[in-house]
Design an enzyme around this catalytic site. Structure first.
Site, short mmCIF file in Angstrom:
data_model
loop_
_atom_site.label_atom_id
_atom_site.label_comp_id
_atom_site.label_asym_id
_atom_site.label_seq_id
_atom_site.Cartn_x
_atom_site.Cartn_y
_atom_site.Cartn_z
N GLY A 285 34.60 50.26 48.06
CA GLY A 285 35.14 48.93 47.78
C GLY A 285 35.44 48.10 49.02
O GLY A 285 35.68 46.90 48.92
N HIS B 61 41.24 19.51 24.91
CA HIS B 61 42.59 19.00 25.12
C HIS B 61 43.58 19.87 24.36
O HIS B 61 43.29 20.24 23.22
CB HIS B 61 42.69 17.56 24.63
CG HIS B 61 44.09 17.02 24.69
ND1 HIS B 61 44.66 16.62 25.89
CD2 HIS B 61 45.04 16.88 23.73
CE1 HIS B 61 45.91 16.23 25.66
NE2 HIS B 61 46.16 16.37 24.36
C1 LIG Z 1 44.16 40.24 53.47
C2 LIG Z 1 42.78 39.76 53.06
C3 LIG Z 1 42.64 39.03 51.90
C4 LIG Z 1 41.39 38.60 51.51
N1 LIG Z 1 41.27 37.87 50.37
C5 LIG Z 1 40.07 37.41 49.98
C6 LIG Z 1 39.92 36.67 48.79
O1 LIG Z 1 40.88 36.43 48.07
N2 LIG Z 1 38.68 36.24 48.44
C7 LIG Z 1 37.59 36.51 49.22
O2 LIG Z 1 36.49 36.07 48.87
N3 LIG Z 1 37.69 37.21 50.35
C8 LIG Z 1 38.90 37.67 50.75
N4 LIG Z 1 39.00 38.42 51.89
C9 LIG Z 1 37.78 38.67 52.67
C10 LIG Z 1 36.94 39.78 52.03
O3 LIG Z 1 37.73 40.94 51.93
C11 LIG Z 1 35.69 40.04 52.85
O4 LIG Z 1 34.99 38.83 53.03
C12 LIG Z 1 34.79 41.04 52.16
O5 LIG Z 1 35.44 42.27 51.96
C13 LIG Z 1 33.52 41.29 52.99
O6 LIG Z 1 32.72 42.19 52.31
P1 LIG Z 1 31.64 43.08 53.08
O7 LIG Z 1 30.93 43.83 52.01
O8 LIG Z 1 30.85 42.25 54.00
O9 LIG Z 1 32.48 44.09 54.01
P2 LIG Z 1 33.76 44.97 53.80
O10 LIG Z 1 34.46 44.67 52.54
O11 LIG Z 1 34.53 44.84 55.06
O12 LIG Z 1 33.19 46.44 53.67
C14 LIG Z 1 32.55 47.07 54.72
C15 LIG Z 1 32.54 48.58 54.45
O13 LIG Z 1 31.66 49.18 55.38
C16 LIG Z 1 32.19 50.44 55.75
N5 LIG Z 1 31.57 50.81 57.03
C17 LIG Z 1 31.64 50.17 58.22
N6 LIG Z 1 30.88 50.79 59.14
C18 LIG Z 1 30.32 51.85 58.52
C19 LIG Z 1 29.43 52.88 58.94
N7 LIG Z 1 28.94 52.93 60.19
N8 LIG Z 1 29.08 53.82 58.05
C20 LIG Z 1 29.55 53.81 56.78
N9 LIG Z 1 30.39 52.86 56.32
C21 LIG Z 1 30.76 51.89 57.18
C22 LIG Z 1 33.68 50.15 55.85
O14 LIG Z 1 34.44 51.34 55.76
C23 LIG Z 1 33.90 49.23 54.65
O15 LIG Z 1 34.23 49.97 53.50
C24 LIG Z 1 40.25 38.90 52.30
C25 LIG Z 1 40.38 39.67 53.45
C26 LIG Z 1 41.64 40.10 53.83
C27 LIG Z 1 41.77 40.93 55.07
#
Ligand SMILES: Cc1cc2nc3c(=O)[nH]c(=O)nc-3n(C[C@H](O)[C@H](O)[C@H](O)COP(=O)(O)OP(=O)(O)OC[C@H]3O[C@@H](n4cnc5c(N)ncnc54)[C@H](O)[C@@H]3O)c2cc1C
Length: 507
Positions: free
Chosen positions: A81, A485
């Site tokens: 996740g 409405h």
């Molecule tokens: C406090 C907070 C609140 C937020 N609220 C919102 C919101 O309300 N709405 C919204 O749209 N966005 C929100 N965001 C932003 C959102 O969480 C991110 O934009 C989103 O999670 C990005 O998704 P992603 O799949 O790119 O990466 P991530 O969710 O960062 O997932 C990356 C995954 O890759 C894994 N990983 C990394 N390197 C490796 C490796 N070498 N091998 C195996 N696994 C690896 C990590 O462990 C992680 O699980 C929020 C962020 C924060 C910090």
């Protein structure tokens, strides 16, 4: 019976995975049937697709690739996740829902009831938050199983563009090959060079989740969505909040008028908002943290707090990924991609926070769909023009498209309509009088250029405006759409009408 599965890009013709044999030719009017995952991947690789990272980018791309009949593995070094589910979107929204319920109970009198002495139970709230996160993590795992996606626990490192080495915590390393790799490694909290940032009590948004009790005071450095949402949560729990922001207003990417309204609302609640000032350093004094701040070259002032939250943004994460072995170079920390999310290396894709687009979960997911469809040979393209942004404070803020300033700069003269919550029947009946919606349109054809909202439930209400913009709807089409409405979406219709000076309920 199999059901047609629509693709994310309209009118895209589907064809079997590259190299999957038989019918390579595209067939007009054929839509994808519910897929049968392949027992073997194409080209002799272990998998058609290996996804690195299971955030909203990674797990969605894995599902979409599996739906398209590809053999998929997903590698995750932490919890399923990613940031969104474990430390980002979901835990913050769980806490915000708790404090929203608390705030409503405290306002019981306004609704005609007394709820007695309503007190927050922080420990119970964090337990509820953690339970929600755990439940959703299980949900992602279930989706992986349902789609026959192999989950590989451990950190992935490129040995070459199509070979990964995965080292699990303490376990033996494993190698796998994939015809295509999708990098979805996301982002981590940024570390601004603030002296004293490593002191006890100075936390980032990940560490804040482990805060054992509600502090009496908190200084929040950075007035973006993360800083303001966490500030709002702790304000409702009784913490005195001071926000320090370098730019001269809070929520810098929002429309100026909306940001101003939010600032007014926060100040009314008792927030101290210090804008246009930078933090120079943090010191420990008499058991409290003392944050020094000031304007560039100007005199310094201090604010004392029990906890300091550093919420200055996030950086793309590629540590230990061995990108050099795949021939991938970073540009300003992120991985450059084309509109199909492909890197400059054939068969290697990157999506989500690790790429240069906006750092939002739904952008990561969309990029994931595009990458999976591109791998399957579709013509899907990433389009960053219509992306909703939401801030879940009270009042909520949401927008899509251009701000008034940007629209005027790009289009010259624009039409602007605005409508307040306080005169709409449903808003009054529900006790939501704060806020407004604003519609910016191009005057000749009435194309909607931007929609900005502040008020209750606007993070849901922005969906209509987003759809309207995605469909390139004109104001005329919004005028003619009958809105139920009494509902809050009537405010959007009235704001649109107001751009043509036709709002019905404007006094
Ligand atoms: C406090 C907070 C609140 C937020 N609220 C919102 C919101 O309300 N709405 C919204 O749209 N966005 C929100 N965001 C932003 C959102 O969480 C991110 O934009 C989103 O999670 C990005 O998704 P992603 O799949 O790119 O990466 P991530 O969710 O960062 O997932 C990356 C995954 O890759 C894994 N990983 C990394 N390197 C490796 C490796 N070498 N091998 C195996 N696994 C690896 C990590 O462990 C992680 O699980 C929020 C962020 C924060 C910090």
């Amino acid at each position: 019976m199999s059901h047609p599965v629509p693709t994310s890009s309209a009118a895209v013709l589907e064809r079997p995975a590259a190299g999957a044999g038989a019918a390579e030719t595209q067939t007009a009017a054929r839509v994808t049937e519910q897929p049968q995952p392949q027992a073997r991947a194409a080209n002799g690789a272990d998998y058609d697709v290996a996804v690195i990272g299971s955030g909203p980018g990674g797990y969605v791309s894995a599902i979409r690739a599996a739906q398209l009949g590809l053999k998929v593995a997903i590698v995750e070094k932490g919890h399923m996740g990613g940031t969104c589910l474990n430390v980002g979107c979901i835990p913050t929204k769980a806490m915000l829902s708790s404090v929203e319920a608390l705030a409503t109970a405290r306002r019981g009198k306004d609704f005609g009831f007394t709820a007695g002495d309503v007190q927050p139970d922080y420990s119970a709230m964090t337990k509820r938050r953690d339970k929600i996160v755990e439940q959703l993590r299980g949900g992602v795992g279930m989706l992986m199983r349902k789609n026959q996606i192999e989950v590989v626990n451990g950190a992935a490192k490129f040995k070459s563009a199509h070979e990964l080495e995965i080292s699990a915590n303490g376990g033996a390393a494993r190698r796998l090959t994939a015809a295509n790799v999708i990098i979805a490694t996301g982002s981590v909290v940024s570390k601004p060079p603030i002296p004293g940032a490593d002191l006890e009590g100075v936390v980032n948004s990940d560490q804040l989740l482990a805060l054992p009790k509600v502090p009496k005071s908190m200084a929040v450095i950075g007035a973006g969505a993360v800083g303001l949402e966490w500030g709002d949560i702790f304000h409702e729990l009784g913490t005195k909040i001071t926000v320090i922001e370098m730019v001269n207003r809070i929520l810098p990417p929002a429309d100026a008028e909306v940001a101003q309204e939010l600032a007014r609302s926060f100040q009314k609640k008792g927030f101290d908002l210090l804008t246009g000032v930078g933090v120079k350093g943090i010191e420990k004094k008499n058991g409290m943290l003392s944050v020094r701040y000031g304007k560039e070259g100007g005199p310094e002032q201090t604010v004392e707090a029990e906890v300091v939250l550093i919420a200055t943004g996030r950086w793309p994460f590629t540590d230990g990924l061995g990108l050099e072995n795949a021939g991938i170079q970073l540009e300003r920390r992120s991985i450059p991609v084309n509109e199909q999310m492909q890197t400059r290396v054939k068969g290697v894709y990157a999506i989500g926070d690790v790429t240069p687009g906006p750092l939002l979960a739904h952008v990561a997911s969309k990029g994931g769909e595009v990458a999976a469809e591109a791998i399957a040979g579709h013509t899907a393209k990433m389009d960053y023009h219509v992306i909703p942004s939401c801030v879940y404070t009270s009042p909520e803020v949401a927008w899509v498209g251009l701000t008034q300033e940007e629209a005027t700069e790009r289009h010259g003269e624009v039409k602007v309509g605005k409508f307040p919550f306080r005169v709409m029947g449903r808003a009054i009946a529900s006790g939501f009088r704060e806020g407004f919606m604003k519609v910016i349109a191009e005057p000749k054809y009435g194309e909607i250029l931007g929609v900005h909202m502040i008020g209750a439930h606007v993070t849901d209400l922005i969906a209509e405006a987003t759809l309207a913009m995605a469909m390139e709807a004109t104001v005329e089409e919004i005028f003619h759409t009958i809105h139920a409405h009494p509902t809050l979406p009537e405010i959007f219709q009235e704001a649109t009408l107001d751009a043509w000076e036709r709002a019905i309920h404007k006094g």
